[in-house]
Scaffold this active site. Sequence first.
Site, short mmCIF file in Angstrom:
data_model
loop_
_atom_site.label_atom_id
_atom_site.label_comp_id
_atom_site.label_asym_id
_atom_site.label_seq_id
_atom_site.Cartn_x
_atom_site.Cartn_y
_atom_site.Cartn_z
N CYS A 57 0.85 -1.19 0.00
CA CYS A 57 0.00 0.00 0.00
C CYS A 57 0.89 1.24 0.00
O CYS A 57 1.85 1.31 0.78
CB CYS A 57 -0.90 0.00 1.23
SG CYS A 57 -2.05 1.39 1.30
N HIS A 99 -8.95 -2.97 -3.00
CA HIS A 99 -8.01 -2.32 -2.08
C HIS A 99 -8.32 -0.83 -2.00
O HIS A 99 -8.43 -0.27 -0.91
CB HIS A 99 -6.58 -2.56 -2.57
CG HIS A 99 -5.53 -1.90 -1.74
ND1 HIS A 99 -4.71 -2.60 -0.89
CD2 HIS A 99 -5.16 -0.60 -1.64
CE1 HIS A 99 -3.89 -1.75 -0.29
NE2 HIS A 99 -4.13 -0.53 -0.74
N GLU A 100 -8.47 -0.18 -3.16
CA GLU A 100 -8.77 1.26 -3.17
C GLU A 100 -10.17 1.54 -2.65
O GLU A 100 -10.38 2.54 -1.95
CB GLU A 100 -8.58 1.83 -4.58
CG GLU A 100 -7.19 1.67 -5.15
CD GLU A 100 -6.08 2.18 -4.24
OE1 GLU A 100 -6.31 3.14 -3.46
OE2 GLU A 100 -4.97 1.61 -4.29
N HIS A 103 -10.16 1.84 1.02
CA HIS A 103 -9.74 3.17 1.49
C HIS A 103 -10.94 4.12 1.56
O HIS A 103 -11.05 4.91 2.50
CB HIS A 103 -8.68 3.78 0.58
CG HIS A 103 -7.30 3.28 0.80
ND1 HIS A 103 -6.60 3.50 1.96
CD2 HIS A 103 -6.49 2.54 0.00
CE1 HIS A 103 -5.41 2.94 1.87
NE2 HIS A 103 -5.32 2.34 0.69
#
Length: 159
Positions: A57, A99-100, A103
């Site tokens: 990351c 993954h994004e 966030h």
Amino acid sequence: MIIKTDGIGLSAPQVGMNVRLMVFNPVGERGEGEEIVLINPRVNKYSKKVVLFNEGCLSFPGIYADVERPESVKIDARDMNGARFSVNLSDLPARVFLHEFDHLQGVLFFDRMSEEVLDSIRVQLQALEKKYEDKTGLPSPERVKASKSRKVAVGFGKS
């Protein structure tokens, strides 16, 4: 920004912007493919099949560990012109998107790690927190919790 850091994805919260926006390169190779901008992305469906993959990351440079995520995902989003679109992603593009997307939900990759995997990188994460605090004089905005009190990210449902 992504190419300058050798990343393949970036979400707005990582650069201090509180908006639901992300950019990623589904090819995952520098100089290949093109960045896709997703505004207000939503997950419509995700596969029941999950796969383990060694993730890193940009917010935690130099730290890599195994994270389990769905193998594929169907998403809805808007492009830079405001047009709606849907797309099915699988393998690396699905992983980068998820993954994004995490966030945007306030979830970090270590929140999705097993306790064993997290224990293997805990010292690195804590060293990074200390480095941030020493440089800024501020408390780290992201703290890896002690194993007993750690909040674990759940599910990959609609959002």
